[in-house]
Structure formats: C-alpha cells, structure tokens
Design a protein around this motif. Structure first.
Motif, mmCIF file in Angstrom:
data_model
loop_
_atom_site.group_PDB
_atom_site.id
_atom_site.type_symbol
_atom_site.label_atom_id
_atom_site.label_comp_id
_atom_site.label_asym_id
_atom_site.label_seq_id
_atom_site.Cartn_x
_atom_site.Cartn_y
_atom_site.Cartn_z
ATOM 1 N N UNK A 180 0.841 -1.202 0.000
ATOM 2 C CA UNK A 180 0.000 0.000 0.000
ATOM 3 C C UNK A 180 0.873 1.249 0.000
ATOM 4 N N UNK A 181 1.933 1.252 0.814
ATOM 5 C CA UNK A 181 2.843 2.403 0.850
ATOM 6 C C UNK A 181 3.517 2.593 -0.500
ATOM 7 N N UNK A 182 3.959 1.498 -1.082
ATOM 8 C CA UNK A 182 4.657 1.575 -2.369
ATOM 9 C C UNK A 182 3.729 2.100 -3.470
ATOM 10 N N UNK A 183 2.449 1.795 -3.378
ATOM 11 C CA UNK A 183 1.506 2.214 -4.423
ATOM 12 C C UNK A 183 1.385 3.727 -4.533
ATOM 13 N N UNK A 184 1.730 4.440 -3.442
ATOM 14 C CA UNK A 184 1.673 5.912 -3.470
ATOM 15 C C UNK A 184 3.059 6.515 -3.220
ATOM 16 N N UNK A 185 4.100 5.666 -3.247
ATOM 17 C CA UNK A 185 5.483 6.101 -3.066
ATOM 18 C C UNK A 185 5.687 6.817 -1.734
ATOM 19 N N UNK A 186 5.060 6.280 -0.680
ATOM 20 C CA UNK A 186 5.178 6.887 0.645
ATOM 21 C C UNK A 186 6.285 6.233 1.450
ATOM 22 N N UNK A 187 6.911 7.006 2.305
ATOM 23 C CA UNK A 187 7.807 6.435 3.303
ATOM 24 C C UNK A 187 6.967 5.644 4.307
#
Length: 373
Positions: A180-187
């Motif tokens: 889920x984090x990777x899908x929005x490029x979030x730390x």
C-alpha cells in the motif's frame, strides 16, 4: 509550533517516581550497571578501559562499533544506514522533523505512542488516524488503510509490536502494508522499540527496513535491552533518509553520550544473554497476567502477542484517570489510564517489571476492584 500535551509522559512524570508497585513501566526489568558489565568474562578490563576515556563528544553519528552492531540486527542494513540518537523518542522526532513539512499527508495507527501522531500534526501535516480496534485484535484494517492513502500521502507510521496493546503484525501483514505504501510512493516509518520480544518462540518478524526500500525503523536500548538509562537509540533507514536526518540532527543533538555508546556496545556484544533473560521475564510474567485476568470478573483483555504492555478493559463506572489515581493513592499500585491513549474505560499495564512487583501489584489491583464493586 503548537503541540498537544504528551499525555502518557505527563502521567508518568507526575506519579512514577513515587509508585510502590510500578506496573506501568514499559521496559523489561532494568539491569544494573554491575549486571550489565558482568555479562563479560573480564569486567575489570571494561571498567579500566572506561576510566581511561577522555570525555569528548565522541563519534558524532555513533561509534563505528555501535553502528556496526546495530546494523547486524537487520538483513539489509550497513553501518552507514544507522544513525545514533538519544533514545527511540529522539529517533522518531528526528525522522519526523526531517521528512514532514506543512501540508504533507501522514497516516498513523492509533492507539500508539502519541509522539508519532502529535509531532507531525504540530509541523502542520494533515494527520489521518488508522484505528486499531480490540475486535480486530488491535491489528490494522487494510481496507481502511487503502481508503486513507492518496497520492499526497508522504508518510505512513506504524508501531510493531504495538504500544499499548501488545499486538504483533506478522510478515504477511507487513508486506501488504508495504504494498500500500509503495503504491503511493510513501515512506513507511515503523517504531520497532519492542522488536523480538515475542511470546511465541517460533515467530520471526522482519524489520520494515528489510521489506521496503523506503522503510525506516527506529529503536533503542531501552525496552528490549533493559537499559533505558543509557538514553541511546537509532534510526535504520535508506541513505537519503539518513543524510536528511544527519543534516537536521546538527540543530538538535550534535552527538550522544560516548559512555552510553560504550555501554551499549557492551550490551549488544552480549545480546544473546540479555535476550534470554528478558524473553523469560516477558513470557513468565504474561502467564501470570493472563491467569490474573481470567480470575478477575471485572477485567478483560486482548492477550498481547509481543512487547511488554497490554490494555485492560474494566467494568466499573469510573473514568480511567480517576481509577488510576485512586488506585495509586490507596494501594501504591501504579497503572496508566486509557485516556492517555484516547481509550476511556481501559488501563495500560506494563507486565515486564520484576515478577514480584507484578504479582504484588496485581493483588493490589484486585483489592481495589473488590472495594469498588
């Protein structure tokens, strides 16, 4: 900058030092300096070496030996991925200070250590809370997390094992959160200060930094290693994050204490001995707590899977803070009110204190409950 009062720390500051039976403490029963040094075969050599140390600032980013030993606890980290800080609280603050700007979107689990959501809020971030509910064993609802993230999400914050509930996210769940984090490029920041204090000896949970290229882990010598007095923690993160943190750190820290670093290195070299001691404490003591809860008609809980804390639900018409103050004043037993975690009707217990303190403290809580029926 306006920041919310840190409820759990204010509570501990007000009462902890006067507690007779401190069953609010979140560290595994603390080691003495002598106990720590005698983990080695030649303690006199250690004291001799310490006595000869010149009290300079020491290594600014943490000694090479400290950073190397910390890095060895991860699969993918190298010493240059480790930055020493003044406890996990310093590590969390520096990470947030370095990454979060006004207008950023931050998602954090709740309940958790208040710093993780109040600090980014004070920096002007839009903070969204991902509620951890007892009916879901205090584990995150991934569908809710997916509904919260947007292309504006800068950072997702989790805490594993969770403080205050003792819930443990396994590798599968962590990998889904990473996706889920990777899908929005979030730390993805994970406070791992209780990492490896598992009840099930067969359970292995990787660090977030070993699962995600934008994962950041914070931890310290306080909880797992029983050395809160050292005030030494660290950030484990990708090089770009470490570089940003180091730049911001110049304004807050300079360096951590070189004697703290030296003692921490000694502890990390004897990590297996400390972990054997501390796993026995948390496992033996949780069995005591579990048996106590089963016998108390006014108390229930979601049994923790890891860490040193649990949330107790009580069936009395008394606000949690009033409950804890009255308990403290009448019996000397010290708990943390659920209101510190926005969970009215609950209490946080720290069960990793000395077994004797836990047993007597629980008996005092039983006396108190009986007197309030």
């Amino acid at each position: 900058m306006r920041i919310a009062p840190f409820k759990v720390e204010e509570w501990m500051n007000a009462y902890e030092m006067e507690a007779v039976y401190n069953i609010a403490e979140t560290c595994v029963d603390s080691l003495t300096v002598e106990e720590l040094i005698r983990l080695s075969d030649e303690p006199e050599d250690f004291f001799r070496e310490m006595a000869q140390k010149k009290l300079t600032y020491g290594h600014i980013e943490g000694s090479p030996e400290f950073r190397s030993l910390v890095a060895s606890m991860y699969q993918t980290m190298k010493p240059e991925n480790i930055l020493a800080m003044n406890g996990a609280i310093g590590a969390n603050f520096l990470t947030l200070f370095s990454l979060v700007a006004p207008g950023d979107e931050v998602i954090t689990v709740h309940p958790t250590y208040q710093q993780i959501y109040s600090v980014p809020e004070s920096f002007g971030a839009q903070v969204k809370l991902l509620r951890l509910l007892p009916e879901n064993d205090f584990l995150p609802d991934l569908n809710e997390l997916r509904s919260l993230v947007t292309d504006k999400t800068k950072l997702i914050c989790i805490n594993n094992p969770n403080n205050p509930s003792g819930a443990l996210m396994g590798e599968g769940l962590l990998r889904e959160i990473v996706g889920i984090a990777r899908s929005v490029d979030a730390y993805l920041l994970c406070d791992e200060v209780y990492r490896n204090l598992h009840q099930d000896p067969e359970v292995v949970v990787p660090s977030i930094v070993d699962l995600y290229e934008k994962g950041i882990a914070t931890s310290s010598m306080s909880k797992v290693f029983s050395l809160a007095g050292l005030r030494l923690g660290w950030i484990a993160a990708p090089q770009d994050v470490i570089k940003s943190c180091f730049t911001h750190r110049d304004y807050t820290t300079i360096s951590c204490g070189m004697l703290d670093d030296m003692l921490a290195v000694h502890a990390l070299k004897n990590r297996d001995k400390i972990m054997e001691r501390n796993l026995k404490i948390v496992r033996d003591n949780l069995q005591i707590l579990d048996e106590w809860v089963a016998k108390e008609p006014l108390v229930s809980y979601v049994k923790p899977q890891a860490g040193t804390t649990a949330m107790l639900k009580y069936e009395l018409d008394i606000p949690s803070e009033a409950f804890c103050i009255d308990l403290f004043k009448t019996t000397g037993a010290f708990l943390t009110p659920g209101s510190c975690f926005d969970m009215e009707g609950w209490l946080r217990i720290g069960y990793a204190c000395s077994t004797e303190v836990l047993q007597v403290g629980l008996s005092k809580v039983s006396e108190f409950l009986e007197s309030r029926k």
